[in-house]
Design a protein around this motif. Sequence first.
Motif, PDB file in Angstrom:
ATOM      1  N   GLY A 232       0.815  -1.211   0.000  1.00 55.60           N
ATOM      2  CA  GLY A 232       0.000   0.000   0.000  1.00 55.60           C
ATOM      3  C   GLY A 232       0.843   1.253   0.000  1.00 55.60           C
ATOM      4  N   LYS A 233       0.526   2.152  -0.890  1.00 58.14           N
ATOM      5  CA  LYS A 233       1.222   3.443  -0.950  1.00 58.14           C
ATOM      6  C   LYS A 233       0.928   4.234   0.322  1.00 58.14           C
ATOM      7  N   PHE A 237       1.705  12.735   3.337  1.00 54.98           N
ATOM      8  CA  PHE A 237       1.302  14.023   2.758  1.00 54.98           C
ATOM      9  C   PHE A 237       2.136  14.261   1.518  1.00 54.98           C
ATOM     10  N   ASP A 238       1.490  14.814   0.501  1.00 54.81           N
ATOM     11  CA  ASP A 238       2.157  15.008  -0.786  1.00 54.81           C
ATOM     12  C   ASP A 238       2.026  16.455  -1.234  1.00 54.81           C
ATOM     13  N   THR A 239       3.111  17.206  -1.085  1.00 60.30           N
ATOM     14  CA  THR A 239       3.131  18.581  -1.602  1.00 60.30           C
ATOM     15  C   THR A 239       3.350  18.604  -3.112  1.00 60.30           C
ATOM     16  N   GLY A 240       3.810  17.486  -3.656  1.00 58.07           N
ATOM     17  CA  GLY A 240       4.261  17.443  -5.043  1.00 58.07           C
ATOM     18  C   GLY A 240       5.763  17.601  -5.151  1.00 58.07           C
ATOM     19  N   GLY A 241       6.417  17.917  -4.020  1.00 57.76           N
ATOM     20  CA  GLY A 241       7.853  18.159  -4.084  1.00 57.76           C
ATOM     21  C   GLY A 241       8.140  19.434  -4.855  1.00 57.76           C
ATOM     22  N   LYS A 255      -4.932  12.275   2.201  1.00 59.80           N
ATOM     23  CA  LYS A 255      -5.451  10.976   1.765  1.00 59.80           C
ATOM     24  C   LYS A 255      -4.488  10.237   0.842  1.00 59.80           C
ATOM     25  N   ASP A 256      -3.289  10.795   0.615  1.00 59.00           N
ATOM     26  CA  ASP A 256      -2.371  10.130  -0.317  1.00 59.00           C
ATOM     27  C   ASP A 256      -1.730   8.888   0.304  1.00 59.00           C
ATOM     28  N   MET A 257      -2.044   8.625   1.568  1.00 60.99           N
ATOM     29  CA  MET A 257      -1.670   7.344   2.166  1.00 60.99           C
ATOM     30  C   MET A 257      -2.858   6.372   2.120  1.00 60.99           C
TER      31      MET A 257
END
Length: 466
Positions: A232-233, A237-241, A255-257
């Motif tokens: 599972g990914k 948290f994903d800012t997009g880098g 929710k990116d987890m």
Amino acid sequence: MYDHIIALDTSANPITITPIAEGDFAAWLTDQPANTKAWIAANGYEAKRGTHLALPANGGGLGTVLVGYLDDAKALWDFAALPLALPEGTYAFEDGFAKNAALYEKAALGIYLGGYRFDRYRKDDGKKDKRAKIALHDITATKRAENVARGIGLARDLINIPANDMGPAELEAAAKHLGAEFGAKVSAIVGEELLKQNFPAIHTVGHGSDREPRLIDLHWGDDSAPKITLVGKGVCFDTGGYDLKPSSNMLLMKKDMGGSAQVLGLARMIMAANLPVRLRVLIPAVENMVSGRAYRPSDILQTRKGITVEVGNTDAEGRLVLSDALTEAASEDPEMLLDFATLTGAARVALGLGLPALFSNDDDLANGLMENGLALHDPMWRLPLWDEYRPMLDSKAADMNNISGSPFGGAIIAGLFLDRFAEGAKSWAHIDLMAWNPTDRPGRPTGGEAQGIRAAFKLIEDRFGK
């Protein structure tokens, strides 16, 4: 989580819930007394699926509650509105309804999910104890519904917790808490140890955050049993880098987890049912942040498989962390390998929010997941691992790129990327999902959602549970 469910005590004289199949309503009505017919007519009630009507008792008060349903894949949602719609009191299905175990299981699951709410951060408004209480019969169908409901509730809760309280360490703690409940062994490879143990892509993506990246690893079951591996990914948290998302796209990135939440919810179902399998769950848990240590566009990453990857976009980080986890999972050649991930917006454009995209190297596995998904109204839809698109991941500087230079077919491109790292697994499926309800519906409140795990559990149970 489900405090609206209580044990059945007939001496408490619960208010009766009377389910009526939509097509049987006319026949049922002919046998009712005149005052009941008059009340139903005055309310214009026709027992359409998912609707209910409270009938008055002869001496005043509430007599019984009618609920219309259709016995099909969506039947569970026909009952899901009741927990929040009924006035305070104790209710129970009429005894005869429990004789149809398959239908009762759907209804019970609807009742469970219909009362789910996430109130961890809300002050007690005094209404919690005034909710309707619904007593379910102590039968196998209820126990099966409860197991599935608790797996779904776990997934929803994990997604709904904001990132300040659900980072990689907290996700590890949640996995360990689950493992302790069922006697599973849970460990984690953390921080610089990821490099020492050859999980470089997970380390690189998560190194930009002050919260250390990790690979969470759960083992459960008899070593001689068929091996089922779930990946599972876990991007908390994903800012997009450095390919930073706009604020509107970042708003839901807690929710990116969601992929990790799915596999923990599914693992809970499997362990609670004590299925005779050897279960492994792998979760690469990271934050994709911007900092002086964060990876950059055009960087070239090492992976566990030895394939080098040029970073075409830092916002395509999920496939990078999954690459290491899938390599490890595939190396053991499990009987079934499933990965769940909130991976691409392209899948949502193609199929919408409620229909996860399914990719697989095994037709039998893909067909089984789709058939169970349709039968349980937990659908997913297969998209192809289209070979002609593989060159779109070529790189002049590395073995491959993490994105294509084309704006088209993004979900397929992501699936093809993962396919390189799942190589060696004889039966693998990748589920690209939303993991979120944007609006309220009965049993499906706004917020985190489990998608595809009921279908996956049924398939695993049917294949390995005997």
